[in-house]
Motif scaffolding. Sequence first.
Motif, mmCIF file in Angstrom:
data_model
loop_
_atom_site.group_PDB
_atom_site.id
_atom_site.type_symbol
_atom_site.label_atom_id
_atom_site.label_comp_id
_atom_site.label_asym_id
_atom_site.label_seq_id
_atom_site.Cartn_x
_atom_site.Cartn_y
_atom_site.Cartn_z
ATOM 1 N N UNK A 1 9.993 19.217 -0.792
ATOM 2 C CA UNK A 1 9.365 20.598 -0.588
ATOM 3 C C UNK A 1 9.283 20.938 -1.939
ATOM 4 N N UNK B 1 8.084 6.217 5.854
ATOM 5 C CA UNK B 1 7.883 7.393 5.123
ATOM 6 C C UNK B 1 9.245 7.886 4.213
ATOM 7 N N UNK C 1 0.884 -1.144 0.102
ATOM 8 C CA UNK C 1 0.032 0.062 0.131
ATOM 9 C C UNK C 1 0.938 1.250 -0.207
ATOM 10 N N UNK D 1 1.119 11.460 1.413
ATOM 11 C CA UNK D 1 0.771 12.532 2.199
ATOM 12 C C UNK D 1 1.447 14.093 1.739
ATOM 13 N N UNK E 1 11.851 10.732 2.769
ATOM 14 C CA UNK E 1 12.251 11.933 3.351
ATOM 15 C C UNK E 1 11.364 13.111 3.171
ATOM 16 N N UNK F 1 -3.442 12.638 4.275
ATOM 17 C CA UNK F 1 -3.736 11.838 3.195
ATOM 18 C C UNK F 1 -4.088 12.689 1.728
ATOM 19 N N UNK G 1 3.292 23.946 9.535
ATOM 20 C CA UNK G 1 2.774 24.093 10.770
ATOM 21 C C UNK G 1 1.321 23.151 10.809
ATOM 22 N N UNK G 2 1.261 22.388 9.947
ATOM 23 C CA UNK G 2 0.152 21.252 10.041
ATOM 24 C C UNK G 2 0.678 19.846 10.069
ATOM 25 N N UNK G 3 -0.051 18.742 10.340
ATOM 26 C CA UNK G 3 0.058 17.594 10.486
ATOM 27 C C UNK G 3 -0.103 17.060 8.876
ATOM 28 N N UNK G 4 0.556 15.961 8.426
ATOM 29 C CA UNK G 4 0.322 15.470 7.082
ATOM 30 C C UNK G 4 -0.973 15.072 6.846
ATOM 31 N N UNK H 1 3.973 2.278 9.017
ATOM 32 C CA UNK H 1 4.098 3.156 7.835
ATOM 33 C C UNK H 1 5.538 3.444 7.565
ATOM 34 N N UNK I 1 5.197 13.675 1.013
ATOM 35 C CA UNK I 1 5.887 12.417 1.406
ATOM 36 C C UNK I 1 5.181 11.274 0.774
ATOM 37 N N UNK J 1 1.747 17.979 3.502
ATOM 38 C CA UNK J 1 1.947 18.657 4.736
ATOM 39 C C UNK J 1 2.272 19.996 4.369
#
Lengths: 112, 116
Positions: free
Chosen positions: A107, A102, A32, A36, A104, A46, A41-44, A100, A89, A38
């Motif tokens: 950007x 991830x 799977x 993600x 690296x 989906x 200032x936020x979380x990743x 999971x 990611x 991101x």
Amino acid sequence: QQQVKQSPQSLIVQKGGISIINCAYENTAFDYFPWYQQFPGKGPALLIAIRPDVSEKKEGRFTISFNKSAKQFSLHIMDSQPGDSATYFCAATPNDGQNFVFGPGTRLSVLP
Amino acid sequence: DTAVSQTPKYLVTQMGNDKSIKCEQNLGHDTMYWYKQDSKKFLKIMFSYNNKELIINETVPNRFSPKSPDKAHLNLHINSLELGDSAVYFCASSQDFTGEEGEKLFFGSGTQLSVL
């Protein structure tokens, strides 16, 4: 074996262009492959995901291409927009869905 | 009605102190996680709990101890903080990992820990 490699580290694209991010893995138990997104200032969160029984999955401007024999998969962002500027990611997980792994991160900067 | 919420958002503390980060999810998920994101944005799993039971415990110093009082909460306690602990810590949750939904991770917005 548990690694997921990702390139490029950073990417600058003009508005309207195509952004392409590549990932590769070694562990054949992975089945799977999510991506993600991101924002600072936020979380990743989906974005899109694929299983190895299909070679491509498209959701709006986002497409995953999957090459099982090469153990590679990539994210294509068509008609890239400044709002797509974020860190992306790739990830992989075996069929127990627990661990999971991830990449690296890449950007992405989309210039107006 | 945030799905995965963690507090505090920022934590600045001195070396040697003990601190806790709290996490709660209101999604009804069975599995919760702690991830560490370093300054280079690399995301690494630290712990995973399924129905209050520890499932994954990656190579993390003993100074880090997760506590899950119920399946909606997973707190992270850190003893004797060191400079190298400075990072962003993310809580996440997913549904029972045996199902389709199990592969979707829902992340909190992170706790930026700075150890001085």
